[in-house]
Scaffold this motif. Structure first.
Motif, mmCIF file in Angstrom:
data_model
loop_
_atom_site.group_PDB
_atom_site.id
_atom_site.type_symbol
_atom_site.label_atom_id
_atom_site.label_comp_id
_atom_site.label_asym_id
_atom_site.label_seq_id
_atom_site.Cartn_x
_atom_site.Cartn_y
_atom_site.Cartn_z
ATOM 1 N N UNK A 343 0.838 -1.194 0.000
ATOM 2 C CA UNK A 343 0.000 0.000 0.000
ATOM 3 C C UNK A 343 0.880 1.254 0.000
ATOM 4 N N UNK A 347 0.997 4.055 -2.859
ATOM 5 C CA UNK A 347 0.751 5.451 -2.524
ATOM 6 C C UNK A 347 1.883 6.334 -3.046
ATOM 7 N N UNK A 352 -3.926 6.510 -4.639
ATOM 8 C CA UNK A 352 -5.227 5.988 -5.076
ATOM 9 C C UNK A 352 -6.338 7.037 -5.073
ATOM 10 N N UNK A 353 -6.293 7.962 -4.110
ATOM 11 C CA UNK A 353 -7.358 8.968 -4.059
ATOM 12 C C UNK A 353 -7.341 9.821 -5.327
ATOM 13 N N UNK A 355 -6.510 8.696 -8.321
ATOM 14 C CA UNK A 355 -7.165 7.887 -9.349
ATOM 15 C C UNK A 355 -8.675 7.942 -9.164
ATOM 16 N N UNK A 356 -9.114 7.910 -7.906
ATOM 17 C CA UNK A 356 -10.553 7.864 -7.625
ATOM 18 C C UNK A 356 -11.235 9.198 -7.876
ATOM 19 N N UNK A 357 -10.637 10.246 -7.345
ATOM 20 C CA UNK A 357 -11.347 11.521 -7.289
ATOM 21 C C UNK A 357 -10.693 12.640 -8.077
#
Lengths: 480, 215
Positions: A343, A347, A352-353, A355-357
């Motif tokens: 993880x 990071x 990842x955030x 990629x998500x948002x």
């Protein structure tokens, strides 16, 4: 999207009908809605023709002012051509001197003289540029190699500077072209002058049938009254188009030969980009090596140890269930550590955030996580190239870490905006705090890391942090 | 319990189903997209739904959005969101509507089967299960003179476990102290942070979390 995105600089307010035809804004193809009226702006300084306007009075006025403007333009074009003609003898002088100086540069005295001659040539070419720029309506810029150093160095500089040869080539060609252009231009006026002077010729003591116009003998008043005005009108109309065309052709030719901004700028840009690209490749390579090492020494090794423990546990399951259970528990613990490690690696690669948002969500998450209250605004930022987003994320993350650790601030702001200039867009990040200031890049506060990361993107980093604050970090990242 | 699994990775979905069946639960359905999740909830009305955050088509935060949507339609539907990484932002969004029966855990936690099953039962019963990572994110986010600093190390630990959604009994077991001692710590924490005394359970979690995320 903001409205300003849609309009490129220089596009909006270009209402002038007298736009120099040499400028790159080809107004001929330029149909735009202005104040709800569809206006087509034609080239060569014609009056705007309003396709919907039918008022005859307006039409007449437009025609009159159009004629006047065209006449003015033809006169100015002639002026430019005459200025060019004036330069011809200067060019002759410059060319001769240059050739002599060049030939004599085989001798020591010639080497001393040559730079001075080149200076003279630069001055002459400068006049040519001025004339062309005056007609084109935009500067014709040349970048010369500065002449300095010892005798040999100066000679080497002037001989090595491509502009020296461009200047010389222009001078030589202008001797011919300048004369031709001026002759063509003046012949228009000569033809008009002839038409006006016909009555004088008529009374002049000349042999009969000796006045001809285009092979047409002017031997009677009716003939004169018909042909002369027709001829005058035809020449004047043609001239009003031809003269500006000649001036434009001449000016463009001069610009093509004497202006080097594009080439020089591009060459400089190539050097710059080569440097940043090297830095980017280095950074990328270092990043890959770091990830490889992390995976190899960490996750991979842990998985091997897990597999071994499970293998052993499988074999001794029946014989020694207690020992097997112990090994399995160890294996499970090891998988947890592996997951945590993976993880962290992920990071570090691409949060990842993000990629998500996207950047707005990621910046909001960073702001929410910061111990100091942060007001974050992200404007006009849709999806950007992943690398730029990641860089922006790390810049904001690093900056906020600094704010939290060193600034003693009570509040901070993060601002991310995308600006579009022509084809180029850039992301501007601004992180400010009301802390004590005095941030020092040398103290290893991560600012050097920010600068390196931004430089790899050909971006810009600015830090303002006077003692006593406030501190503002501004980063500009080009994003294609 | 009847469980709906929402997970697009077949390996993980099967693993989860195996684990749940082994623990004596019934897997009513396995969905691999957000719409399938909504349909499965409508159809089976499970005791709990276990949802992955990243789902097709974009593999971003579909799971979180779908969970919020399901809760909008069925406010009492317990949902446990699992993810490879946790974001405080998502926790806040999941807890926003205020009802209980919400869990948000790292997928890693599944490996500690008994703890995972405990969390599952807690959420199904209307409680809360917040991942320690989320709580850690919240606890590191504080200023120098934050009241949390006045807590003793033990109280700090208890606060973290409270925020995760643990009951006093749980906390006592995890810290190997008596429940009476935990009760005392909790009382101290509420006094020191100036929170209104609150019974155990979801309301307590919300109070603590909102306190932590507000400052």
């Amino acid at each position: 999207m903001q409205a300003t995105w849609l309009t490129r600089p220089g596009e909006g307010g270009n209402d002038s009908c007298g736009t120099a035809p040499g400028s790159n804004r080809t107004s001929l193809h330029d149909t735009r809605r202005r104040n709800g009226t569809n206006v087509r702006t034609a080239a060569f300084g014609q009056a705007p023709i309003d396709s919907r306007e039918t008022g005859t009075e307006l039409d007449r006025l437009a025609r009159v002012s159009g004629v006047r403007r065209r006449l003015g333009r033809a006169v100015r074009a002639t002026g430019r051509l005459l200025l060019g003609l004036l330069l011809v003898p200067v060019c002759v002088f410059g060319s001769v001197v240059f050739v002599l100086a060049f030939l004599s540069s085989a001798t020591f005295v010639g080497l001393i003289i040559l730079p001075y001659v080149v200076r003279l040539n630069r001055w002459i070419a400068g006049r040519g540029r001025k004339v062309a720029a005056g007609w084109l309506g935009e500067p014709v810029v040349a970048e010369y190699a500065p002449i300095r150093g010892g005798i040999l160095a100066r000679a080497r500089i002037v001989l090595g500077d491509p502009m020296t040869w461009r200047d010389a080539g222009w001078m030589a060609s202008h001797i011919v072209i300048g004369v031709i252009m001026a002759a063509l231009g003046l012949s228009v006026w000569a033809a008009l002058g002839f038409d006006l002077s016909v009555p004088i010729w008529w009374w002049a003591p000349l042999p009969e049938h000796s006045i001809y116009l285009v092979g047409f003998a002017l031997d009677s008043w009716p003939r004169v009254l018909v042909t002369i005005p027709l001829h005058f009108l035809a020449v004047a109309t043609a001239g009003s188009y031809v003269l500006p065309l000649l001036a434009t052709a001449d000016a463009r030719l001069t610009r093509a030969m004497l202006a080097t901004p594009e080439r020089v700028r591009l060459a400089e840009r190539v050097v710059e980009l080569t440097e940043t690209r090297t830095a980017a490749l280095d950074a990328h390579g270092a990043e890959l090596r770091r990830i490889e090492r992390d995976l190899h020494d960490g996750a991979q090794a842990r998985l091997v140890s897990i597999a071994m423990r499970l293998g052993v546990a499988e074999r001794i399951l029946a014989a020694d269930p207690d020992k097997a259970a112990e090994l399995i528990a160890e294996a499970r613990l090891s998988t947890e550590e592996t997951m945590t490690e993976l993880r962290d690696i992920i990071r570090g690669m691409y949060p990842p955030i993000l990629a998500d948002r996207g950047l707005p969500g990621a910046v909001a998450a960073l702001a929410a996580r910061c111990p100091v209250p942060v007001a974050a605004t992200v404007d006009g930022v849709d999806r950007l190239p992943a690398a730029v987003e990641a860089a922006a994320y790390f810049v904001v993350a690093e900056a906020l870490t600094n704010v939290a650790r060193h600034s003693a601030a009570t509040s901070a702001t993060v601002n991310a905006t995308v600006h579009v200039h022509g084809d180029e867009a850039s992301l501007t990040l601004r992180v400010s705090d009301d802390g004590r200031g005095g941030a020092d890049e040398a103290s290893g506060s991560g600012l050097a890391g920010i600068r390196r990361r931004v430089a790899a993107f050909d971006g810009r980093t600015e830090l303002s942090s006077p003692p006593g604050g406030p501190t503002t970090l501004t980063v500009e990242l080009p994003c294609g | 319990m009847r469980v709906v699994i929402v997970e697009d990775n077949v390996l993980l979905a099967e693993g989860l189903a195996l684990l749940l069946r082994t623990e004596g639960h019934e897997v009513a359905a396995t969905a691999d997209t957000a719409p399938a999740f909504l349909a499965a909830v409508e159809e089976h009305r499970p005791d709990i739904a276990v949802v992955d955050v990243r789902l097709p088509p974009t593999f971003r935060d579909e799971g979180v959005r779908a969970a919020i949507e399901v809760r909008r339609r069925h406010p009492r539907q317990p949902i446990l969101v699992l993810s490879q990484y946790v974001e405080q932002t998502y926790a806040t969004e999941l807890l926003a509507e205020g009802g209980g029966g919400i869990g948000y855990l790292l997928k890693d936690r599944v490996s500690r089967v008994s703890e995972f099953v405990d969390a599952l039962a807690r959420v199904a019963a209307g409680g809360t299960a917040m991942d320690p990572e989320v709580i850690a994110q919240l606890l590191t986010r504080r200023r120098v003179d934050h009241p949390v600093d006045t807590l003793s190390p033990r109280e700090h630990e208890v606060l973290g476990l409270m925020a995760e959604g643990r009951s006093n009994g749980d906390i006592a077991g995890l810290l190997t102290v008596t429940e009476r001692a935990v009760h005392k710590h909790v009382g101290n924490i509420f006094v020191k942070l100036g929170l209104p005394p609150s019974d155990s359970g979801h309301r307590r979690v919300l109070a603590v979390l909102s306190y932590l995320s507000k400052v």
